[in-house]
Design a protein around this motif. Structure first.
Motif, short mmCIF file in Angstrom:
data_model
loop_
_atom_site.label_atom_id
_atom_site.label_comp_id
_atom_site.label_asym_id
_atom_site.label_seq_id
_atom_site.Cartn_x
_atom_site.Cartn_y
_atom_site.Cartn_z
N ALA A 251 -38.86 -5.59 -7.86
CA ALA A 251 -37.58 -5.12 -8.38
C ALA A 251 -37.80 -4.16 -9.52
O ALA A 251 -38.79 -4.24 -10.24
N GLU A 252 -36.86 -3.25 -9.66
CA GLU A 252 -36.91 -2.30 -10.76
C GLU A 252 -35.49 -2.13 -11.29
O GLU A 252 -34.55 -1.93 -10.51
N LEU A 253 -35.33 -2.23 -12.59
CA LEU A 253 -34.02 -2.02 -13.20
C LEU A 253 -34.14 -0.84 -14.15
O LEU A 253 -34.98 -0.85 -15.05
N LEU A 254 -33.32 0.17 -13.93
CA LEU A 254 -33.45 1.38 -14.72
C LEU A 254 -32.12 1.74 -15.38
O LEU A 254 -31.08 1.74 -14.71
N THR A 255 -32.16 2.01 -16.64
CA THR A 255 -30.93 2.37 -17.35
C THR A 255 -31.14 3.64 -18.18
O THR A 255 -32.15 3.78 -18.86
N ARG A 256 -30.18 4.55 -18.07
CA ARG A 256 -30.12 5.69 -18.97
C ARG A 256 -28.74 5.61 -19.62
O ARG A 256 -27.73 5.71 -18.91
N ALA A 257 -28.71 5.42 -20.91
CA ALA A 257 -27.43 5.21 -21.56
C ALA A 257 -27.26 6.15 -22.74
O ALA A 257 -28.20 6.39 -23.50
N ILE A 258 -26.07 6.69 -22.85
CA ILE A 258 -25.73 7.52 -24.00
C ILE A 258 -24.49 6.93 -24.64
O ILE A 258 -23.57 6.51 -23.93
N THR A 259 -24.46 6.86 -25.93
CA THR A 259 -23.20 6.52 -26.57
C THR A 259 -22.77 7.68 -27.45
O THR A 259 -23.58 8.31 -28.12
N THR A 260 -21.48 7.96 -27.37
CA THR A 260 -20.89 8.95 -28.27
C THR A 260 -19.93 8.23 -29.21
O THR A 260 -19.03 8.84 -29.76
N GLY A 261 -20.11 6.93 -29.35
CA GLY A 261 -19.27 6.16 -30.26
C GLY A 261 -18.86 4.80 -29.71
O GLY A 261 -18.37 3.96 -30.45
N GLY A 262 -19.04 4.59 -28.44
CA GLY A 262 -18.68 3.30 -27.83
C GLY A 262 -19.82 2.31 -27.90
O GLY A 262 -20.87 2.59 -28.48
N THR A 263 -19.59 1.17 -27.28
CA THR A 263 -20.60 0.12 -27.29
C THR A 263 -21.12 -0.11 -25.88
O THR A 263 -20.35 -0.25 -24.94
N LEU A 264 -22.43 -0.10 -25.75
CA LEU A 264 -23.05 -0.42 -24.47
C LEU A 264 -24.03 -1.56 -24.67
O LEU A 264 -24.89 -1.50 -25.54
N ILE A 265 -23.85 -2.58 -23.85
CA ILE A 265 -24.84 -3.65 -23.84
C ILE A 265 -25.54 -3.56 -22.49
O ILE A 265 -24.89 -3.53 -21.45
N SER A 266 -26.84 -3.41 -22.53
CA SER A 266 -27.59 -3.27 -21.29
C SER A 266 -28.48 -4.49 -21.13
O SER A 266 -29.44 -4.68 -21.86
N ARG A 267 -28.08 -5.35 -20.18
CA ARG A 267 -28.87 -6.56 -19.95
C ARG A 267 -29.67 -6.39 -18.67
O ARG A 267 -29.20 -5.76 -17.73
N GLY A 268 -30.82 -6.94 -18.65
CA GLY A 268 -31.58 -6.93 -17.41
C GLY A 268 -32.37 -8.20 -17.36
O GLY A 268 -32.85 -8.68 -18.39
N MET A 269 -32.43 -8.79 -16.19
CA MET A 269 -33.19 -10.04 -16.07
C MET A 269 -33.91 -10.05 -14.74
O MET A 269 -33.30 -9.85 -13.70
N ILE A 270 -35.23 -10.20 -14.80
CA ILE A 270 -35.99 -10.36 -13.56
C ILE A 270 -36.76 -11.68 -13.68
O ILE A 270 -37.42 -11.92 -14.69
#
Lengths: 371, 243
Positions: A251-270
């Motif tokens: 498995a592969e979990l890939l995230t590209r995240a940008i915030t311009t002021g909001g909130t991002l929670i990036s969870r990943g579980m393998i």
């Protein structure tokens, strides 16, 4: 506000544009099937491909008794208040896609879920790819330009059979006051491949989801990719969970995240439950303006021979990268935008070109609006 | 082309370049030599206009315009370019995408030049990510060929390049500074940092300068200077009273 939206063609050009941004082809060009639901009304369910059926879920459950073995079998009815809400509906909405043994879609099937007047839209989708089938789905979810508030609750259960290949690409274009709670799970059998892609570059009040993949068959593969821009006032809690339960599973979990002021929670579980399994989590975040990117990668190995790793990085664009491009004659704004565009430019292995282009177009649109 | 008068540069409050004067005429190629840490790269960065250094005194004039206070990208637009010794890696940004932007969408030119420099297989790769020493330099030269600066600064163009690639890079750089044009019509100028002098086999340089501890110790024939450094090292320059 339009009174009757019978088909996608009936939408005003503003709404068509909003849907187009989610990757939907109103004219069905380059699509091999379509499902269209406005609020709770199913307007269209059709497949042009032999061996592949697209049905409204109510009709499908009446037509095929065996579907009850798949219905609510991966996502528990009582998982949370949202699944309970969907389970309590007397008349379920959403779609069922069945790809028979060996069938394959040349072009993706599109599913359009459009929030217009109703306060809460609920759907329950079943996607079944039998042995050796290949299925590509693009789900565009959008709210009408005049719809300011509302919620969308969607349950999706994916069954990826032996040697089957399913890609699910979801592009969201909600409004600033819309809350979204997808609840998805996938079961992947031997040599099966499940790719799940999520793109959200537009404002939304809240998205919360953590799709789960159970890799039960030998050499099963799951890949989750998420590309997001979180704008001020937006809150996204995105995760994905993979259980490596058979030898050779990866498995592969890939995230590209940008915030311009909001909130991002990036969870990943393998979780590596058996030997000869592999998993990797990669999360990269750029904070362009003060906001939150909170990466929570988790890896859990239960046996000797499982290889799990993660890398996460959150920060700003390095000054030397911007100056490097400026020395080639780009002004600071263009240099920055070019680097951001590159940051988001993820080529997803195994994704058909037509869908990759759709993802690229969503990023282009965000780039034009200046992130 | 370029005039530097009484330039003093500080980094972090400490003066690292002292009273630099340099004139580079149209069509001239100059070579800058000096031991590691002597301030050669800092001088190039000051001319290009990078942040992180402060020009406390002096003036830089380019094509007759005082550019001492103008931003980096405007200097580039006026016709200045730089080959980086160690350019940054930009994960995600593809070399081809950058060239598309800098060439103004001239994909034919991008294709032609990248084939010439054997970089056509790198257009889909993140800039400098996993590139070898030679690949980095070829990518740099390719970017400059697209940019077409009138005045190009080259920071150790031959370092990390194998013998096979040095002629490819050397010949491409020679074109960047109009070495294929008759001396009478030569318009482009260059300033090259070199330690080995290998690049001079491809690039006849007109003037040489030696920098030690942030000051020019010597100006003269580049081949002669190189000969002295090769036999006696920079200690000869430091002891030299001829300045």
């Amino acid at each position: 506000m339009p009174e009757n939206i019978e088909q996608m063609e009936d939408l005003s050009s503003t709404e068509k544009d909003r849907l187009a941004q989610t990757g939907l082809e109103v004219e069905m060009k380059n699509r091999s099937g379509s499902f269209f639901q406005v609020d709770q009304d199913i307007r269209q369910a059709a497949s042009l491909e032999k061996g592949i059926e697209v049905l409204a879920i109510g009709e499908a459950l009446r037509k095929y008794d065996w579907l009850k073995d798949h219905y609510w079998k991966l996502v528990p009815r009582d998982k949370d208040q949202y699944t309970k809400f969907v389970a309590d509906q007397p008349d379920p909405r959403g779609f069922v896609i069945i790809a028979r043994k060996g069938s394959r879609t040349v072009y993706p099937l599109q599913a359009c879920l459009f929030l217009s007047k109703t306060p809460v839209q609920h759907v329950h989708n079943l996607i079944i790819a039998e042995e050796g089938a290949e299925l590509h789905i693009i789900s565009g979810c959008a709210s009408a330009s005049y719809t300011k508030t509302g919620s969308h609750v969607g349950v999706s259960e994916f069954y990826v059979g032996k040697g089957a290949r399913v890609t699910s690409t979801m592009i969201h274009n909600w409004g600033e006051e819309i809350s979204v709670f997808p609840r998805s799970a996938a079961l992947v059998e031997e040599d099966g491949v499940f790719l799940s892609n999520y793109v959200c570059m537009q404002p939304v009040r809240k998205v919360q989801m953590a799709p789960v993949a159970y890799l039960k068959g030998k050499n099963a593969i799951a890949r989750f990719s998420s590309i997001t821009v979180t704008t001020p006032g937006s809150y996204m809690d995105l995760g994905s969970v993979v259980h490596l339960s058979a030898e050779g599973a990866s498995a592969e979990l890939l995230t590209r995240a940008i915030t311009t002021g909001g909130t991002l929670i990036s969870r990943g579980m393998i979780e590596g439950e058996v030997g000869h399994t592999k998993g990797h989590i990669e999360c990269k975040g750029l904070i362009l303006r003060d906001g939150v990117i909170h990466a929570i990668p988790e890896i859990k190995g239960n046996v000797v021979d499982t290889e799990l790793s993660h890398e996460a990085a959150v920060g700003k664009i390095a000054r030397d990268e911007i100056e490097y491009l400026m020395s080639r004659g780009l002004d600071e704004g263009v240099a920055t935008a070019t680097i951001i565009r590159g940051f988001l430019d993820v080529k997803i292995a195994g994704l058909p070109d037509v869908l990759q282009k759709q993802i690229d177009a969503a990023i282009d649109a965000a780039e034009k609006s200046g992130f | 082309m370029l005039d530097i008068e009484d330039l003093h540069v500080e980094i972090g409050g400490k003066e690292v370049l002292h009273d630099i004067n340099l004139h580079i005429g149209e069509g001239e190629t100059h070579v800058l030599m000096g031991p590691n840490g002597s301030g050669k790269t800092t001088l190039l960065r000051a001319i290009m206009g990078f942040a992180g250094l402060t020009l406390t005194e002096g003036r830089i004039t380019f094509k007759g315009h005082d550019i001492t206070r103008i931003p980096l990208h405007e200097r580039a637009k006026m016709g200045m370019g730089m080959l980086f010794q160690r350019p940054p890696t930009i994960a995600g940004l593809k070399l081809g995408k950058l060239l598309e932007v800098t060439s103004g969408g001239d994909l034919k030119k991008v294709e032609e030049y990248s084939q010439y420099l054997h970089m056509d297989n790198f257009l889909d790769r993140s800039i400098n990510l996993g590139f070898s020493g030679g690949e980095i330099k070829r990518s740099e030269v390719l970017q400059l060929m697209i940019q077409k600066p009138d005045f190009v600064m080259l920071d150790e163009p031959e370092s990390g390049v194998d013998l096979e690639n040095i002629s490819l890079i050397g010949n491409a750089i020679a074109k960047l500074v109009d070495k294929d044009v008759h001396i009478v019509n030569r318009k482009k100028s260059g300033l090259v940092i070199t330690h080995t002098g290998y690049i001079l086999d491809y690039l006849d340089a007109d003037f040489g300068h030696v920098m030690c501890d942030g000051v020019f110790r010597c100006h003269g024939n580049p081949r002669e200077i190189l000969k002295v450094i090769k036999t006696s090292g920079y200690k000869e320059c430091l002891a030299c009273q001829k300045i």
